[in-house]
Design a protein around this motif. Sequence first.
Motif, PDB file in Angstrom:
ATOM      1  N   GLU A  22       0.858  -1.017   0.034  1.00  0.00           N
ATOM      2  CA  GLU A  22      -0.037   0.097  -0.031  1.00  0.00           C
ATOM      3  C   GLU A  22       0.823   1.398  -0.083  1.00  0.00           C
ATOM      4  O   GLU A  22       0.474   1.964  -0.784  1.00  0.00           O
ATOM      5  CB  GLU A  22      -1.009  -0.126   1.124  1.00  0.00           C
ATOM      6  CG  GLU A  22      -2.095   1.136   1.289  1.00  0.00           C
ATOM      7  CD  GLU A  22      -3.052   0.901   0.049  1.00  0.00           C
ATOM      8  OE1 GLU A  22      -3.217   1.814  -0.334  1.00  0.00           O
ATOM      9  OE2 GLU A  22      -3.099  -0.073  -0.226  1.00  0.00           O
ATOM     10  N   LEU A  23       2.042   1.083   0.693  1.00  0.00           N
ATOM     11  CA  LEU A  23       2.880   2.504   0.780  1.00  0.00           C
ATOM     12  C   LEU A  23       3.604   2.586  -0.534  1.00  0.00           C
ATOM     13  O   LEU A  23       3.692   3.808  -0.891  1.00  0.00           O
ATOM     14  CB  LEU A  23       3.844   2.368   1.936  1.00  0.00           C
ATOM     15  CG  LEU A  23       3.323   2.428   3.402  1.00  0.00           C
ATOM     16  CD1 LEU A  23       4.368   1.866   4.438  1.00  0.00           C
ATOM     17  CD2 LEU A  23       2.900   3.860   3.700  1.00  0.00           C
ATOM     18  N   TYR A  24       3.996   1.533  -1.125  1.00  0.00           N
ATOM     19  CA  TYR A  24       5.005   1.496  -2.512  1.00  0.00           C
ATOM     20  C   TYR A  24       3.889   2.106  -3.484  1.00  0.00           C
ATOM     21  O   TYR A  24       4.568   2.435  -4.587  1.00  0.00           O
ATOM     22  CB  TYR A  24       5.298   0.169  -2.615  1.00  0.00           C
ATOM     23  CG  TYR A  24       6.500   0.277  -3.685  1.00  0.00           C
ATOM     24  CD1 TYR A  24       7.576   0.858  -3.732  1.00  0.00           C
ATOM     25  CD2 TYR A  24       6.283  -0.702  -4.890  1.00  0.00           C
ATOM     26  CE1 TYR A  24       8.579   0.575  -4.536  1.00  0.00           C
ATOM     27  CE2 TYR A  24       7.464  -0.773  -5.839  1.00  0.00           C
ATOM     28  CZ  TYR A  24       8.220  -0.095  -5.453  1.00  0.00           C
ATOM     29  OH  TYR A  24       9.358  -0.214  -6.708  1.00  0.00           O
ATOM     30  N   LYS A  25       2.659   2.162  -3.304  1.00  0.00           N
ATOM     31  CA  LYS A  25       1.790   2.673  -4.311  1.00  0.00           C
ATOM     32  C   LYS A  25       2.076   4.291  -4.636  1.00  0.00           C
ATOM     33  O   LYS A  25       1.945   4.732  -5.799  1.00  0.00           O
ATOM     34  CB  LYS A  25       0.535   2.517  -4.144  1.00  0.00           C
ATOM     35  CG  LYS A  25      -0.146   1.113  -4.314  1.00  0.00           C
ATOM     36  CD  LYS A  25      -1.712   0.899  -3.823  1.00  0.00           C
ATOM     37  CE  LYS A  25      -2.145  -0.574  -4.123  1.00  0.00           C
ATOM     38  NZ  LYS A  25      -3.604  -0.584  -3.490  1.00  0.00           N
ATOM     39  N   THR A  26       2.392   4.986  -3.506  1.00  0.00           N
ATOM     40  CA  THR A  26       2.587   6.274  -3.595  1.00  0.00           C
ATOM     41  C   THR A  26       3.787   6.783  -2.970  1.00  0.00           C
ATOM     42  O   THR A  26       4.158   8.049  -3.200  1.00  0.00           O
ATOM     43  CB  THR A  26       1.475   7.018  -2.593  1.00  0.00           C
ATOM     44  OG1 THR A  26       1.617   6.466  -1.369  1.00  0.00           O
ATOM     45  CG2 THR A  26       0.168   6.500  -2.958  1.00  0.00           C
ATOM     46  N   GLN A  27       4.717   5.991  -2.527  1.00  0.00           N
ATOM     47  CA  GLN A  27       5.802   6.389  -2.139  1.00  0.00           C
ATOM     48  C   GLN A  27       7.226   5.532  -2.663  1.00  0.00           C
ATOM     49  O   GLN A  27       6.860   4.357  -2.878  1.00  0.00           O
ATOM     50  CB  GLN A  27       6.114   6.293  -0.590  1.00  0.00           C
ATOM     51  CG  GLN A  27       5.029   6.947   0.261  1.00  0.00           C
ATOM     52  CD  GLN A  27       5.116   6.984   1.666  1.00  0.00           C
ATOM     53  OE1 GLN A  27       6.427   6.814   2.147  1.00  0.00           O
ATOM     54  NE2 GLN A  27       4.039   6.952   2.492  1.00  0.00           N
ATOM     55  N   LYS A  40       0.967   0.865   9.819  1.00  0.00           N
ATOM     56  CA  LYS A  40      -0.166   0.499   9.067  1.00  0.00           C
ATOM     57  C   LYS A  40      -0.558  -1.150   9.330  1.00  0.00           C
ATOM     58  O   LYS A  40      -1.691  -1.376   8.859  1.00  0.00           O
ATOM     59  CB  LYS A  40       0.151   0.510   7.492  1.00  0.00           C
ATOM     60  CG  LYS A  40       0.355   2.131   7.027  1.00  0.00           C
ATOM     61  CD  LYS A  40       0.557   2.105   5.615  1.00  0.00           C
ATOM     62  CE  LYS A  40      -0.944   1.700   5.003  1.00  0.00           C
ATOM     63  NZ  LYS A  40      -1.693   2.883   5.066  1.00  0.00           N
ATOM     64  N   CYS A  99       3.269  -3.994 -10.215  1.00  0.00           N
ATOM     65  CA  CYS A  99       4.303  -3.856  -8.590  1.00  0.00           C
ATOM     66  C   CYS A  99       5.458  -4.611  -8.977  1.00  0.00           C
ATOM     67  O   CYS A  99       6.377  -4.272  -8.835  1.00  0.00           O
ATOM     68  CB  CYS A  99       3.378  -4.038  -7.588  1.00  0.00           C
ATOM     69  SG  CYS A  99       4.316  -4.278  -5.902  1.00  0.00           S
ATOM     70  N   LYS A 102       7.756  -2.725 -11.387  1.00  0.00           N
ATOM     71  CA  LYS A 102       8.441  -1.668 -10.905  1.00  0.00           C
ATOM     72  C   LYS A 102       9.532  -2.157  -9.771  1.00  0.00           C
ATOM     73  O   LYS A 102      10.548  -1.594  -9.944  1.00  0.00           O
ATOM     74  CB  LYS A 102       7.398  -1.022 -10.133  1.00  0.00           C
ATOM     75  CG  LYS A 102       7.719   0.294  -9.516  1.00  0.00           C
ATOM     76  CD  LYS A 102       6.819   0.922  -8.698  1.00  0.00           C
ATOM     77  CE  LYS A 102       7.134   2.375  -7.846  1.00  0.00           C
ATOM     78  NZ  LYS A 102       5.924   2.824  -7.129  1.00  0.00           N
ATOM     79  N   THR A 171       7.283   9.580 -15.823  1.00  0.00           N
ATOM     80  CA  THR A 171       6.933  10.689 -15.021  1.00  0.00           C
ATOM     81  C   THR A 171       6.856  11.959 -15.756  1.00  0.00           C
ATOM     82  O   THR A 171       7.299  12.170 -16.814  1.00  0.00           O
ATOM     83  CB  THR A 171       7.628  11.022 -13.721  1.00  0.00           C
ATOM     84  OG1 THR A 171       9.025  11.470 -14.219  1.00  0.00           O
ATOM     85  CG2 THR A 171       7.811   9.723 -12.974  1.00  0.00           C
TER      86      THR A 171
END
Length: 209
Positions: A22-27, A40, A99, A102, A171
């Motif tokens: 979940e964190l890796y989706k945005t950080q 979390k 994921c 990435k 990006t």
Amino acid sequence: MPKGSETLTRARREEIVDACAELYKTQPFRAITIGAIGAKTSFTRTSVYNYFRTKEEIFLALLEREYAAWTDGLNALAAEAERGAFADRFAALLEERGCMLKLLSMNLYDMEAGSRLENLVAFKKVYHASMQAVAACLRAHFPQLGEESVQQFLYAFYPFLFGVYPYTAVTEKQLRAMQAAGVPYREYSVRALTRSLVETLLKSLGAEG
């Protein structure tokens, strides 16, 4: 290893990996800490160390889970009676594993270097199972291919996994830089690039995708 049932241990490990995902989706990888992952979960941060010694081990477990899910899809594809449009269906399965791609393209060496040998061995077994599943797909859908051709496909396709993500997840900053440098950019999806590669490989090996 923490005390408790094997079922509880698996559940706790999955919860930790879920939090990491979940964190890796945005950080980015470098910004995520064990403390942030632990915050979390439903248990204390220090309890995370009962299951993983480093954040790299948590990420490696996430990558292992991604490979396992991909392998499940490949095994289902190998068992399908339908034999048409293989390249596109194969590509669609890979596109679901954003994921995984990435992590492979950006963080594999960090994860492997920061993990204990037993964790790395467990990951390598799942990684190898994915190769066996790809080979099983080829044998099922293209029985005319010999074992040498199957191996040629694997050794051409697997390096591709490490590089496809950056071509499909550009990006805004990278786009501006390419525009300023006069570098043309055409947007592609993982599915489109994978389908093109698989079709080309199969054709070169005497099969059609």
